[in-house]
Write a protein that holds these residues in place. Structure first.
Motif, mmCIF file in Angstrom:
data_model
loop_
_atom_site.group_PDB
_atom_site.id
_atom_site.type_symbol
_atom_site.label_atom_id
_atom_site.label_comp_id
_atom_site.label_asym_id
_atom_site.label_seq_id
_atom_site.Cartn_x
_atom_site.Cartn_y
_atom_site.Cartn_z
ATOM 1 N N VAL A 3 27.246 33.197 42.418
ATOM 2 C CA VAL A 3 28.498 32.549 42.790
ATOM 3 C C VAL A 3 29.475 33.601 43.300
ATOM 4 N N ASP A 4 30.058 33.360 44.461
ATOM 5 C CA ASP A 4 31.091 34.243 45.014
ATOM 6 C C ASP A 4 32.395 33.907 44.299
ATOM 7 N N LYS A 5 32.742 34.731 43.315
ATOM 8 C CA LYS A 5 33.909 34.438 42.487
ATOM 9 C C LYS A 5 35.213 34.506 43.291
ATOM 10 N N GLU A 6 35.298 35.417 44.249
ATOM 11 C CA GLU A 6 36.511 35.507 45.084
ATOM 12 C C GLU A 6 36.728 34.203 45.847
ATOM 13 N N ALA A 7 35.646 33.682 46.457
ATOM 14 C CA ALA A 7 35.736 32.424 47.197
ATOM 15 C C ALA A 7 36.059 31.265 46.258
ATOM 16 N N GLN A 8 35.518 31.317 45.053
ATOM 17 C CA GLN A 8 35.781 30.251 44.081
ATOM 18 C C GLN A 8 37.255 30.217 43.687
ATOM 19 N N ILE A 9 37.846 31.403 43.480
ATOM 20 C CA ILE A 9 39.275 31.460 43.150
ATOM 21 C C ILE A 9 40.101 30.869 44.285
ATOM 22 N N ILE A 10 39.770 31.256 45.515
ATOM 23 C CA ILE A 10 40.491 30.741 46.685
ATOM 24 C C ILE A 10 40.361 29.229 46.767
ATOM 25 N N LYS A 27 55.219 29.614 40.634
ATOM 26 C CA LYS A 27 54.521 30.887 40.496
ATOM 27 C C LYS A 27 53.039 30.664 40.244
ATOM 28 N N LEU A 28 52.197 31.448 40.927
ATOM 29 C CA LEU A 28 50.755 31.366 40.721
ATOM 30 C C LEU A 28 50.331 32.240 39.546
ATOM 31 N N PRO A 29 49.150 31.990 39.001
ATOM 32 C CA PRO A 29 48.655 32.857 37.924
ATOM 33 C C PRO A 29 48.575 34.302 38.399
ATOM 34 N N SER A 30 48.804 35.227 37.497
ATOM 35 C CA SER A 30 48.769 36.645 37.835
ATOM 36 C C SER A 30 47.342 37.116 38.074
ATOM 37 N N GLU A 31 47.204 38.311 38.631
ATOM 38 C CA GLU A 31 45.885 38.901 38.843
ATOM 39 C C GLU A 31 45.157 39.045 37.508
ATOM 40 N N ASN A 32 45.899 39.474 36.482
ATOM 41 C CA ASN A 32 45.285 39.645 35.161
ATOM 42 C C ASN A 32 44.774 38.324 34.601
ATOM 43 N N ARG A 33 45.584 37.273 34.757
ATOM 44 C CA ARG A 33 45.192 35.960 34.241
ATOM 45 C C ARG A 33 43.950 35.435 34.968
ATOM 46 N N ARG A 42 39.869 42.815 38.198
ATOM 47 C CA ARG A 42 41.197 42.488 38.720
ATOM 48 C C ARG A 42 41.236 42.591 40.247
ATOM 49 N N MET A 43 40.463 43.543 40.821
ATOM 50 C CA MET A 43 40.436 43.712 42.269
ATOM 51 C C MET A 43 39.953 42.442 42.976
ATOM 52 N N THR A 44 39.004 41.733 42.367
ATOM 53 C CA THR A 44 38.500 40.487 42.958
ATOM 54 C C THR A 44 39.602 39.435 42.993
ATOM 55 N N ALA A 45 40.354 39.324 41.913
ATOM 56 C CA ALA A 45 41.474 38.377 41.882
ATOM 57 C C ALA A 45 42.530 38.760 42.903
ATOM 58 N N ARG A 46 42.782 40.072 43.021
ATOM 59 C CA ARG A 46 43.783 40.535 43.986
ATOM 60 C C ARG A 46 43.369 40.194 45.410
ATOM 61 N N LYS A 47 42.086 40.393 45.748
ATOM 62 C CA LYS A 47 41.601 40.080 47.093
ATOM 63 C C LYS A 47 41.759 38.589 47.400
ATOM 64 N N THR A 50 45.412 37.947 48.047
ATOM 65 C CA THR A 50 45.802 38.553 49.327
ATOM 66 C C THR A 50 45.330 37.698 50.493
ATOM 67 N N THR A 51 44.128 37.141 50.375
ATOM 68 C CA THR A 51 43.614 36.257 51.433
ATOM 69 C C THR A 51 44.506 35.035 51.597
ATOM 70 N N LEU A 52 44.923 34.419 50.495
ATOM 71 C CA LEU A 52 45.809 33.251 50.555
ATOM 72 C C LEU A 52 47.168 33.627 51.151
ATOM 73 N N GLU A 53 47.605 34.840 50.849
ATOM 74 C CA GLU A 53 48.880 35.313 51.409
ATOM 75 C C GLU A 53 48.744 35.537 52.913
ATOM 76 N N ASP A 54 47.629 36.143 53.341
ATOM 77 C CA ASP A 54 47.390 36.372 54.765
ATOM 78 C C ASP A 54 47.288 35.067 55.539
ATOM 79 N N ARG A 55 46.773 34.041 54.873
ATOM 80 C CA ARG A 55 46.642 32.733 55.534
ATOM 81 C C ARG A 55 47.955 31.965 55.561
#
Length: 238
Positions: A3-10, A27-33, A42-47, A50-55
């Motif tokens: 499972v691509d966890k980054e895509a799943q979060i998005i 407010k959205l959940p934090s990277e830590n949450r 945490r880097m996966t959550a951050r990515k 960041t993708t949602l922000e870029d979009r």
């Protein structure tokens, strides 16, 4: 299956946005949450964030977190028809302003010269305008015209805000388009600056020509770049 966890979060956050489970300004959940909830670094959550922000869906406040943007009202645009962009926006009641950015000769381009029925020795000018709705940049309009057709375009082109209005001042009153093409692209760095958008916001590209109805002469080749996130496109034939 992995499972691509980054895509799943998005996907999960997008589902909440679409279902309005998350409200604008919330407010959205934090990277830590997110890293804890999805059992990812945490880097996966951050990515993912960041993708949602870029979009263009969320924005950051330094030291505070990330928040859902207010949903902007889509601008309805009819992509077909014989009315200019300026007239369409005014008829729809939008506050449109236009900035003339340049009027400059272009290097020989086989496609553009062919559409304009110009020979290689002729000069073709590109008149570029930036369109704003409620002071927000939403489209780049480029109009390519033959100098042989409009002898004073080198000077007059620097003040043109509406090509249809200019053509009427030159004695042309009835326009049509024989062909129109629709495609998508991602903005260049210059286009990102002009349109105040990120590289992840697709652009709708509309290419067409403006034809004088009585003579059937091609007056211009047009290329318009629309921010895809700002418009609702009407392709109904009228």
């Amino acid at each position: 299956m992995r499972v691509d966890k980054e895509a799943q979060i998005i996907d999960d956050i997008m589902e909440k946005i679409i279902s309005k489970s998350i409200k604008p300004g919330e407010k959205l959940p934090s990277e830590n949450r997110l890293s804890q909830d999805y059992d990812v670094p945490r880097m996966t959550a951050r990515k993912a964030l960041t993708t949602l922000e870029d979009r263009g869906y969320i924005y950051s406040k330094q030291g505070t977190g990330r928040f859902l943007k207010d949903a902007s009202r889509p601008i309805q645009l009819h992509l077909t028809g014989k009315t200019s962009f300026t007239e369409k926006m005014k008829q729809a009641g939008y506050h449109l302003t236009t900035e003339n950015m340049y009027c400059e000769p272009i290097a020989y381009d086989q496609k553009i010269y062919g559409i304009l029925q110009a020979n290689e020795a002729e000069t073709v000018f590109n008149i570029g305008r930036l369109r704003y709705i409620d002071e927000e940049p939403i489209a780049i309009h480029q109009s390519f015209v033959r100098e042989a057709k409009f002898l004073d375009i080198a000077t007059e082109g620097q003040g043109i805000l509406s090509m249809f209005a200019y053509y009427r001042s030159q004695g042309y009153t009835s326009f049509t388009s024989n062909q129109s093409y629709l495609s998508t692209s991602f903005p260049t760095s210059d286009e990102q600056k002009l349109l105040s958008c990120s590289s992840m916001v697709p652009l709708i590209v509309v290419e067409s020509e403006c034809v004088d109805v009585p003579s059937q002469d091609v007056l211009e080749y047009t290329k318009i770049l629309y921010r895809s996130d700002k418009f609702k496109y009407d392709i109904t034939m009228k």
